[in-house]
Design a protein around this motif. Structure first.
Motif, PDB file in Angstrom:
ATOM      1  N   THR A   2       0.693  -1.276  -0.047  1.00  0.00           N
ATOM      2  CA  THR A   2      -0.024   0.118   0.090  1.00  0.00           C
ATOM      3  C   THR A   2       0.845   1.125   0.144  1.00  0.00           C
ATOM      4  O   THR A   2       1.990   1.255   0.190  1.00  0.00           O
ATOM      5  CB  THR A   2      -0.960  -0.037   1.212  1.00  0.00           C
ATOM      6  OG1 THR A   2      -0.176   0.111   2.403  1.00  0.00           O
ATOM      7  CG2 THR A   2      -1.726  -1.407   1.298  1.00  0.00           C
ATOM      8  N   SER A   3       0.283   2.433  -0.242  1.00  0.00           N
ATOM      9  CA  SER A   3       0.985   3.625  -0.202  1.00  0.00           C
ATOM     10  C   SER A   3       1.031   4.380   1.118  1.00  0.00           C
ATOM     11  O   SER A   3       1.151   5.550   1.353  1.00  0.00           O
ATOM     12  CB  SER A   3       0.375   4.614  -1.443  1.00  0.00           C
ATOM     13  OG  SER A   3      -0.876   4.860  -1.082  1.00  0.00           O
ATOM     14  N   THR A   4       0.382   3.801   2.088  1.00  0.00           N
ATOM     15  CA  THR A   4       0.167   4.265   3.422  1.00  0.00           C
ATOM     16  C   THR A   4       1.412   3.804   4.357  1.00  0.00           C
ATOM     17  O   THR A   4       1.868   2.644   3.908  1.00  0.00           O
ATOM     18  CB  THR A   4      -1.004   4.142   4.102  1.00  0.00           C
ATOM     19  OG1 THR A   4      -1.245   2.613   4.049  1.00  0.00           O
ATOM     20  CG2 THR A   4      -2.225   4.584   3.059  1.00  0.00           C
ATOM     21  N   ILE A   5       1.521   4.547   5.494  1.00  0.00           N
ATOM     22  CA  ILE A   5       2.689   4.051   6.254  1.00  0.00           C
ATOM     23  C   ILE A   5       2.342   2.910   7.332  1.00  0.00           C
ATOM     24  O   ILE A   5       2.863   2.327   7.966  1.00  0.00           O
ATOM     25  CB  ILE A   5       3.296   5.041   7.075  1.00  0.00           C
ATOM     26  CG1 ILE A   5       2.469   5.952   7.890  1.00  0.00           C
ATOM     27  CG2 ILE A   5       4.050   6.238   6.093  1.00  0.00           C
ATOM     28  CD1 ILE A   5       2.734   6.982   8.762  1.00  0.00           C
ATOM     29  N   GLU A   6       0.785   2.862   7.546  1.00  0.00           N
ATOM     30  CA  GLU A   6       0.426   1.772   8.349  1.00  0.00           C
ATOM     31  C   GLU A   6       1.023   1.543   9.605  1.00  0.00           C
ATOM     32  O   GLU A   6       1.313   0.461  10.103  1.00  0.00           O
ATOM     33  CB  GLU A   6       0.359   0.243   7.612  1.00  0.00           C
ATOM     34  CG  GLU A   6      -0.372   0.469   6.354  1.00  0.00           C
ATOM     35  CD  GLU A   6      -0.282  -0.789   5.585  1.00  0.00           C
ATOM     36  OE1 GLU A   6       0.698  -1.609   5.668  1.00  0.00           O
ATOM     37  OE2 GLU A   6      -1.092  -1.268   4.817  1.00  0.00           O
ATOM     38  N   LEU A  14      10.206  -0.154   6.058  1.00  0.00           N
ATOM     39  CA  LEU A  14       9.680   0.240   4.737  1.00  0.00           C
ATOM     40  C   LEU A  14      10.260  -0.393   3.571  1.00  0.00           C
ATOM     41  O   LEU A  14       9.830  -0.706   2.602  1.00  0.00           O
ATOM     42  CB  LEU A  14       9.141   1.473   4.635  1.00  0.00           C
ATOM     43  CG  LEU A  14       8.250   2.201   5.577  1.00  0.00           C
ATOM     44  CD1 LEU A  14       8.137   3.800   5.444  1.00  0.00           C
ATOM     45  CD2 LEU A  14       6.942   1.659   5.688  1.00  0.00           C
ATOM     46  N   ALA A 142       5.487   3.371  -4.828  1.00  0.00           N
ATOM     47  CA  ALA A 142       4.753   3.155  -3.404  1.00  0.00           C
ATOM     48  C   ALA A 142       5.652   3.531  -2.296  1.00  0.00           C
ATOM     49  O   ALA A 142       5.216   4.132  -1.208  1.00  0.00           O
ATOM     50  CB  ALA A 142       4.261   1.770  -3.422  1.00  0.00           C
ATOM     51  N   LEU A 143       6.996   3.094  -2.357  1.00  0.00           N
ATOM     52  CA  LEU A 143       7.738   3.193  -1.446  1.00  0.00           C
ATOM     53  C   LEU A 143       8.006   4.723  -1.120  1.00  0.00           C
ATOM     54  O   LEU A 143       8.277   5.252   0.242  1.00  0.00           O
ATOM     55  CB  LEU A 143       9.161   2.626  -1.471  1.00  0.00           C
ATOM     56  CG  LEU A 143      10.284   2.745  -0.482  1.00  0.00           C
ATOM     57  CD1 LEU A 143       9.897   2.356   1.031  1.00  0.00           C
ATOM     58  CD2 LEU A 143      11.524   2.272  -0.828  1.00  0.00           C
ATOM     59  N   GLN A 146       5.193   6.262   0.645  1.00  0.00           N
ATOM     60  CA  GLN A 146       5.340   5.932   1.995  1.00  0.00           C
ATOM     61  C   GLN A 146       6.152   6.901   2.752  1.00  0.00           C
ATOM     62  O   GLN A 146       6.259   7.185   3.895  1.00  0.00           O
ATOM     63  CB  GLN A 146       5.535   4.687   2.336  1.00  0.00           C
ATOM     64  CG  GLN A 146       4.794   3.519   1.922  1.00  0.00           C
ATOM     65  CD  GLN A 146       5.159   2.133   2.288  1.00  0.00           C
ATOM     66  OE1 GLN A 146       5.991   1.750   1.791  1.00  0.00           O
ATOM     67  NE2 GLN A 146       4.058   1.297   2.746  1.00  0.00           N
ATOM     68  N   ALA A 149       4.921  10.316   3.158  1.00  0.00           N
ATOM     69  CA  ALA A 149       3.985  10.435   4.294  1.00  0.00           C
ATOM     70  C   ALA A 149       4.802  10.067   5.561  1.00  0.00           C
ATOM     71  O   ALA A 149       4.275  11.130   6.665  1.00  0.00           O
ATOM     72  CB  ALA A 149       3.105   9.287   4.231  1.00  0.00           C
ATOM     73  N   LEU A 150       5.644   9.496   5.733  1.00  0.00           N
ATOM     74  CA  LEU A 150       6.580   9.175   6.828  1.00  0.00           C
ATOM     75  C   LEU A 150       7.093  10.791   7.409  1.00  0.00           C
ATOM     76  O   LEU A 150       7.103  11.090   8.533  1.00  0.00           O
ATOM     77  CB  LEU A 150       7.430   8.143   6.897  1.00  0.00           C
ATOM     78  CG  LEU A 150       8.433   8.087   7.941  1.00  0.00           C
ATOM     79  CD1 LEU A 150       7.258   7.324   9.095  1.00  0.00           C
ATOM     80  CD2 LEU A 150       9.449   6.961   7.616  1.00  0.00           C
TER      81      LEU A 150
END
Length: 286
Positions: A2-6, A14, A142-143, A146, A149-150
């Motif tokens: 996914t493209s979120t950091i979850e 990551l 995608a990374l 992430q 977002a991080l």
């Protein structure tokens, strides 16, 4: 992936997830990668390496295939790495030491700046072209999302990583050993012996140092995964496809999909990698 950091705040975790996803998506038998820090990209995540030759590999911009990908901000590939003339060969002892003949390097670009590089490699020569390059670029993008977002996310959610973390290569070996041990335990009929093996499995999971909370979903509900669901997640965490998992565990591919779907549902995860990541954070997997 996914493209979120979850809830994953460690960039190296990551990267490890991206490396495993690249191997799964492209079918490259070897994958590795790292982030650009202090003027070089030190490889911190590895998947499928048969030797320790890649340990210590650190790539500088414009040097080698990865350095060229970083400098040009676009994927670069060498179908025959040994004889490739368009790159410098500063890192031959690492790449050729692993026996890699075909190598793909994809930069991880965040806001127009190279942040790292992901590699996919094969022993011998592969006719790859865009078939593997396109999904590899998707994984790198995608990374990058992430990491972006991080960078903007609040920093107080997760505790800092332990100072004495297990090196990436050794962590991968631990996970492979864990998955193999579960496959062996599944074939053991002796209940007492199986219990002893399960205790060893718990020790391996605790050695990884990621079990920091009770096994719960994000809403606080307890998670109870069946042994086979754990088996399937353990194999998925190593980058195996559904067909590969089925072959390893002696199951039908449809059965693997069912176990994987059930585990994802219980862990409230949208993808297999998200399920693996949550299982590792909760100490279910090493």
């Amino acid at each position: 992936m996914t493209s979120t950091i979850e809830s994953v705040r460690d960039p190296q975790r990551l990267v490890a997830g991206a490396v495993a996803e690249l191997a799964r998506r492209t079918r490259f038998p070897v994958a590795f990668g790292g982030l650009l820090e202090d003027g070089r990209v030190a490889m911190t995540a590895f998947h499928g390496a048969r030797t320790r030759a890649l340990d210590g590999l650190a790539v500088q911009p414009e040097r080698g295939l990865g350095g060229r990908a970083i400098a040009e901000l676009r994927p670069r590939m060498a179908g025959d790495y040994r004889t490739a003339e368009q790159i410098t060969h500063d890192y031959d002892r690492y790449i050729l030491g692993e026996g890699i003949g075909t190598l793909l390097a994809v930069p991880v670009v965040v806001d127009g700046t190279a942040r790292g590089v992901l590699y996919g490699g094969a022993w011998g020569r592969w006719s790859v072209g865009g078939v593997a390059a396109a999904p590899a670029v998707q994984v790198a993008d995608a990374l990058a999302a992430q990491l972006r977002a991080l960078r903007s996310a609040p920093a107080e959610v997760d505790p800092p990583a332990p100072a004495a973390a297990i090196p990436a290569a050794q962590r991968e070996q631990l996970r492979e050993s864990y998955a193999e041990l579960r496959r062996i335990a599944a074939d053991v009929d002796d209940a007492a012996l199986r219990a002893r093996l399960e205790e060893v499995e718990r020790r391996l999971a605790s050695i990884a140092g990621e079990a920091s909370a009770p096994v719960e979903t994000d809403d606080g509900a307890p998670v109870h995964l069946s042994p086979r669901e754990i088996d399937v997640l353990a194999c998925a965490g190593l980058g195996a496809t559904n067909a590969g998992i089925a072959a390893q565990l002696g199951l039908r591919e449809a059965t693997v999909k069912a176990y994987l779907g059930s585990a994802m549902s219980k862990l409230d995860a949208a993808t297999r990698w998200a399920a693996v990541a949550k299982a590792r954070r909760r100490g279910i997997l090493p």
